[in-house]
Motif scaffolding. Structure first.
Motif, PDB file in Angstrom:
ATOM      1  N   GLY A   1      20.295  70.277  38.354  1.00 26.67           N
ATOM      2  CA  GLY A   1      19.496  71.506  38.349  1.00 26.67           C
ATOM      3  C   GLY A   1      18.026  71.201  38.579  1.00 26.67           C
ATOM      4  N   ARG A   2      17.470  70.360  37.748  1.00 25.17           N
ATOM      5  CA  ARG A   2      16.103  69.851  37.887  1.00 25.17           C
ATOM      6  C   ARG A   2      16.158  68.380  37.534  1.00 25.17           C
ATOM      7  NH1 ARG A   2      11.715  73.945  35.957  1.00 25.17           N
ATOM      8  NH2 ARG A   2      11.053  72.126  34.812  1.00 25.17           N
TER       9      ARG A   2
ATOM     10  N   PRO B   1      19.480  78.890  46.206  1.00 28.34           N
ATOM     11  CA  PRO B   1      20.749  78.783  45.477  1.00 28.34           C
ATOM     12  C   PRO B   1      21.967  78.605  46.384  1.00 28.34           C
ATOM     13  CG  PRO B   1      19.874  81.022  45.350  1.00 28.34           C
ATOM     14  CD  PRO B   1      18.822  80.180  46.013  1.00 28.34           C
TER      15      PRO B   1
ATOM     16  N   ARG C   1      22.035  74.902  47.216  1.00 29.22           N
ATOM     17  CA  ARG C   1      22.512  74.163  46.034  1.00 29.22           C
ATOM     18  C   ARG C   1      24.031  74.304  45.903  1.00 29.22           C
ATOM     19  NH1 ARG C   1      22.617  75.280  39.890  1.00 29.22           N
ATOM     20  NH2 ARG C   1      22.866  73.169  39.101  1.00 29.22           N
ATOM     21  N   TYR C   2      24.522  75.521  46.060  1.00 33.65           N
ATOM     22  CA  TYR C   2      25.960  75.776  45.972  1.00 33.65           C
ATOM     23  C   TYR C   2      26.714  74.981  47.037  1.00 33.65           C
ATOM     24  CZ  TYR C   2      30.336  78.440  45.970  1.00 33.65           C
ATOM     25  OH  TYR C   2      31.659  78.815  45.915  1.00 33.65           O
TER      26      TYR C   2
ATOM     27  N   SER D   1      13.741  70.263  42.348  1.00 34.74           N
ATOM     28  CA  SER D   1      14.826  71.240  42.297  1.00 34.74           C
ATOM     29  C   SER D   1      15.112  71.742  43.710  1.00 34.74           C
ATOM     30  CB  SER D   1      14.480  72.411  41.367  1.00 34.74           C
ATOM     31  OG  SER D   1      13.324  73.078  41.814  1.00 34.74           O
TER      32      SER D   1
END
Length: 113
Positions: A54-55, A103, A106-107, A99
């Motif tokens: 996440g981070r 999204p 990221r997914y 990060s």
């Protein structure tokens, strides 16, 4: 009672729609990510580290890359790759934390692991 079952049904449809958008988006960026990953041996694992955590701090990314590859990149190489991913917009850096700002990206990275 009737209102609550209708509400639950629309919530499920809403979640299904969101999941469908995530899948379509992930499929659209997959080719772009594969091309990105071909540019550096470590880009895939750097992106995975940040996606999973996440981070992530620099040291977290280094540990992840080492665990996945069984080899240690030089500090300069890892720093260069992190900086390049930030410049290209795939990562953001806030203080010492990296990060993935998008999204969908990221997914997609998580799905490609």
């Amino acid at each position: 009672m009737v209102g609550s079952s209708t509400s639950a049904g629309s919530t499920e449809r809403g979640e299904d729609a969101i999941n469908e958008v995530k899948e379509v988006g992930a499929n659209l960026v997959r080719a772009e990510l594969e091309e990105l990953f071909s540019r550096s041996r470590y880009y895939r694992y750097v992106m995975e580290a940040v996606a999973v955590l996440g981070r992530a701090r620099w040291g977290d990314v280094m540990r992840y890359v080492m665990a996945r590859l069984g080899t240690r990149p030089t500090n300069a190489t890892l720093s260069r790759d992190l900086n390049n991913l930030v410049k290209m917009g795939f990562l953001t850096k806030d203080g010492d934390l990296y990060s993935i700002p998008d999204p969908i990206i990221r997914y997609a990275v998580l799905k490609m692991r």
